[in-house]
Write a protein that holds these residues in place. Structure first.
Motif, mmCIF file in Angstrom:
data_model
loop_
_atom_site.group_PDB
_atom_site.id
_atom_site.type_symbol
_atom_site.label_atom_id
_atom_site.label_comp_id
_atom_site.label_asym_id
_atom_site.label_seq_id
_atom_site.Cartn_x
_atom_site.Cartn_y
_atom_site.Cartn_z
ATOM 1 N N ARG A 174 9.440 -11.232 6.758
ATOM 2 C CA ARG A 174 10.644 -11.200 7.324
ATOM 3 C C ARG A 174 11.763 -11.649 6.157
ATOM 4 N N GLU A 175 11.797 -12.700 5.685
ATOM 5 C CA GLU A 175 12.925 -13.189 4.786
ATOM 6 C C GLU A 175 12.956 -12.263 3.567
ATOM 7 N N ARG A 176 11.642 -11.819 3.077
ATOM 8 C CA ARG A 176 11.547 -10.804 1.927
ATOM 9 C C ARG A 176 12.307 -9.687 2.237
ATOM 10 N N LEU A 177 12.018 -8.815 3.314
ATOM 11 C CA LEU A 177 12.514 -7.503 3.662
ATOM 12 C C LEU A 177 13.878 -7.852 3.843
ATOM 13 N N PHE A 178 14.556 -8.948 4.300
ATOM 14 C CA PHE A 178 15.832 -8.997 4.728
ATOM 15 C C PHE A 178 16.616 -8.981 3.302
ATOM 16 N N GLN A 179 16.028 -9.819 2.349
ATOM 17 C CA GLN A 179 16.621 -10.026 1.105
ATOM 18 C C GLN A 179 16.685 -8.657 0.188
ATOM 19 N N ALA A 180 15.543 -7.931 0.471
ATOM 20 C CA ALA A 180 15.552 -6.681 -0.132
ATOM 21 C C ALA A 180 16.774 -5.858 0.305
ATOM 22 N N LEU A 181 16.957 -5.745 1.661
ATOM 23 C CA LEU A 181 18.060 -4.992 2.413
ATOM 24 C C LEU A 181 19.610 -5.569 1.642
ATOM 25 N N ALA A 228 8.476 -7.073 17.099
ATOM 26 C CA ALA A 228 9.431 -7.371 16.105
ATOM 27 C C ALA A 228 9.697 -5.899 15.373
ATOM 28 N N TRP A 229 8.672 -5.248 14.946
ATOM 29 C CA TRP A 229 8.696 -4.172 13.983
ATOM 30 C C TRP A 229 9.262 -3.066 15.176
ATOM 31 N N LEU A 230 9.143 -2.945 16.368
ATOM 32 C CA LEU A 230 9.564 -1.805 17.151
ATOM 33 C C LEU A 230 11.388 -2.199 17.051
ATOM 34 N N PHE A 231 11.808 -3.494 17.193
ATOM 35 C CA PHE A 231 13.245 -3.677 17.147
ATOM 36 C C PHE A 231 13.657 -3.032 16.046
ATOM 37 N N LEU A 286 12.987 -12.891 16.068
ATOM 38 C CA LEU A 286 11.550 -12.405 16.037
ATOM 39 C C LEU A 286 10.692 -12.885 14.988
ATOM 40 N N ARG A 287 9.489 -13.052 15.087
ATOM 41 C CA ARG A 287 8.564 -13.415 13.973
ATOM 42 C C ARG A 287 7.652 -12.238 13.461
ATOM 43 N N PHE A 288 7.699 -11.965 12.181
ATOM 44 C CA PHE A 288 6.745 -11.240 11.660
ATOM 45 C C PHE A 288 6.567 -11.446 10.157
ATOM 46 N N LEU A 322 15.761 0.758 10.240
ATOM 47 C CA LEU A 322 15.010 0.734 8.931
ATOM 48 C C LEU A 322 14.721 2.271 8.551
ATOM 49 N N VAL A 323 14.169 2.988 9.665
ATOM 50 C CA VAL A 323 14.000 4.476 9.440
ATOM 51 C C VAL A 323 15.354 5.289 8.813
ATOM 52 N N VAL A 324 16.246 4.816 9.367
ATOM 53 C CA VAL A 324 17.715 5.473 9.268
ATOM 54 C C VAL A 324 17.867 4.954 7.649
ATOM 55 N N LEU A 325 18.062 3.845 7.581
ATOM 56 C CA LEU A 325 18.303 3.322 6.089
ATOM 57 C C LEU A 325 17.175 3.835 5.162
#
Lengths: 297, 273
Positions: B102-109, A7-10, B97-99, A15-18
């Motif tokens: 996830r939700e918190r990161l998306f909310q931050a974006l 997931a992090w690879l995707f 995908l699961r990590f 994320l790096v760009v932003l």
């Protein structure tokens, strides 16, 4: 099961760009706004000094900053209601069962949205030319004297507002149209049986049901209109008599014409704070008229 | 009011609105074919007396418009291609995908959307200056390679993909990358088209950032080239209208041919959830 690693690879590239090209610079802007970064610092970083809130203090004492703020507020206060009114009006017309050729009208009304601001600003500058412009010619037919649209400090901003409304109303029109189509038809059916007039149906069904759409469109439009820049840059170059200098125009001039990057960052941050405050205020105000259960008052 | 009158009023207003919306664009096209000076007359002429390509020739031969056009195509094309790849990958990851977090990161974006892009522009300019990317195509393209809006759009759409489909492929031993390319991307086709149009239009029409980062004429995109022409040739209405046609026509045609996808994306993007 997919692994968190994949997931992090995707995610990583985006994320790096932003991070590198947006979040880092935003933090940088905060720091930059606390320094006297100017042409000398640009030449040699050792000339850079930390001056705390000095830039902000200075800006608040500059008449040009206040007038830029005033022009931007004028643009937002007049432009946003006009723009939303035009959008809602066009959406109501398109949504009417009596309207013909809807896809055709919808496409035509939306067309200005996808055009390039600079190109259409050039067209409007020609349409509103004092001597040979179509606007003055048509007014002349009605016996009205020519107006120096873009050359008169009183008329320049109204002309830019007209232009912005023409350019943008189609965007919100589409969103309003979707909002209107989501209102259950049986509400209108019931109102008709009760003998409610078209106006009362609009007042008591359409408007309350459209409220969430209205708030979202309002917030998007206000923040878009606060970012006024290309229109005055192309149509008036901030003139006449600096009557169309907006906050972003000031930021651009301060930063990239005079290379006062520290002070320009302070301008950018003040604009951000203002936009944030107005957005919060809008959300608060829209909630106030509601019952605790969330329904319309 | 009688229904017939009402119908006439509504359609009349729609026709009126359409005339107001399209008139400037149609007149731009007409004036662009006029001879120099012809448009500066009273009453303003609606159609050219002897339509010709002289203004376009002037633009491309003398004013360097061909170069600006090429630059715009290159820059907008590169932004579209790269941002598609990055936003699709990230949007899919947020949806399927699961990590942890996830939700918190998306909310931050999503939260970052309240920050206007212009706040970042001054430090970004300095950053690019120190790495030597000011006045280069890369300087325009790099910051646009990923957008929160694009990631959001893909995530909204990708959530509709059934998990069972992905799990079945995993059980069959397919790698994550292969699943993405062979199963997910074909399912995302409609949103790929939508996102591609959005990115291309935004990149083509962008003004402020290219104005800041492009300092030399050889790299100008159409809007910057047109704005600088407009400052030099303020009086040549016919030439300027031709320049506007060259700038606006490609995006108008793109929109007209794919408007279904564009409007769909606009609605998908405007409903948060």
């Amino acid at each position: 099961m997919n692994s968190p690693r994949s997931a992090w690879l995707f995610l990583a590239p985006a994320l790096v760009v932003l991070g590198v090209f947006f979040l880092l610079p935003v933090l940088g802007a905060l720091i930059l706004s606390l320094t006297d970064y100017d042409l000398y610092a640009l030449a040699d970083i050792r000339n850079l000094r930390f001056i705390g809130l000095g830039n902000y203090w200075e800006l608040l004492h500059r008449p040009l900053f206040w007038s830029a703020l005033g022009h931007t507020a004028y643009f937002v206060a007049v432009g946003v209601p006009l723009s939303m009114g035009a959008s809602l009006g066009a959406a109501l017309l398109l949504n009417s069962p009596l309207a013909r050729c809807k896809p055709l009208f919808r496409t035509a009304l939306f067309a200005p949205v996808v055009t390039t601001v600079v190109a259409v600003a050039v067209i409007w500058r020609y349409l509103f030319n004092t001597k040979y412009g179509m606007a003055n010619y048509l007014l002349g037919l009605l016996g009205i004297h020519p107006v120096d649209w873009l050359g008169d400090p009183h008329w320049a901003m109204p002309t830019i507002i007209l232009f912005a409304v023409w350019k943008n109303f189609g965007y919100n029109m589409i969103i309003f149209l979707a909002g209107l189509q989501a209102i259950p038809p049986d509400l209108y059916e019931a109102a008709r049986i009760d003998g409610a007039s078209a106006w009362r149906q609009f007042r008591h069904i359409t408007l309350p049901m459209l409220k969430p759409t209205m708030l979202m469109v309002g917030i998007l439009t206000v923040s878009g209109y606060f970012q006024l820049f290309a229109e005055p840059y192309v149509m008036t170059e901030g003139g006449p008599l600096q009557s169309t200098v907006s906050v972003l125009y000031l930021m651009y001039d301060e930063g990239f014409k005079w290379w006062n990057l520290g002070s320009a960052s302070a301008v950018a941050f003040l604009l951000f704070l203002l936009m944030f405050a107005v957005t919060v205020l809008m959300v608060k105000l829209s909630r106030r008229g509601e019952h605790p259960d969330g329904g319309p008052a | 009011m009688s229904p017939r009158l009402m119908k006439a009023l509504i359609n009349g207003l729609l026709i009126g609105g359409t005339v107001v919306a399209l008139f400037p664009l149609l007149w731009m096209l007409s004036v662009s074919f006029m001879a120099p000076g012809e448009a500066s007359a009273l009453p303003p002429p609606l159609l050219p007396k002897h339509p010709g390509w002289a203004n376009y020739r002037e633009l491309f031969v003398r004013a360097g418009m061909g170069r600006y056009l090429l630059n715009s195509v290159l820059v907008a094309g590169a932004i579209t291609a790269l941002s598609l790849v990055l936003n699709l990958m990230a949007g899919y990851a947020f949806a399927k995908l699961r990590f942890a977090g996830r939700e918190r990161l998306f909310q931050a974006l999503l939260g970052a959307l309240v920050i206007p892009a212009q706040v970042a522009m001054l430090p970004l300019f300095l950053l690019l200056k120190y790495v030597g990317l000011v006045n280069s195509y890369a300087g325009v393209v790099a910051p646009a390679m990923a957008t929160v809006f694009g990631i959001f759009l893909v995530r909204q759409y990708a959530r509709g993909i059934p998990d069972e489909l992905l799990e079945a492929a995993r059980i069959d031993g397919a790698g994550e990358w292969r699943i993405f390319v062979q199963i997910v991307l074909p399912l995302l086709k409609p949103i790929i088209v939508t996102l591609a149009i959005f990115s291309f239009l935004a990149a083509w029409n962008d003004f402020m950032w290219p104005l800041i980062v492009l300092t030399g004429q050889e790299h100008y995109t159409l809007p910057i080239g047109l704005a600088s022409l407009a400052r030099e040739h303020a009086q040549d209405s016919e030439l300027m209208m031709a320049g506007s046609v060259v700038t606006v026509l490609p995006v108008l045609l793109l929109f007209l041919s794919l408007q279904r996808y564009y409007l769909q994306g606009l609605l998908l993007g405007s409903v948060k959830g």
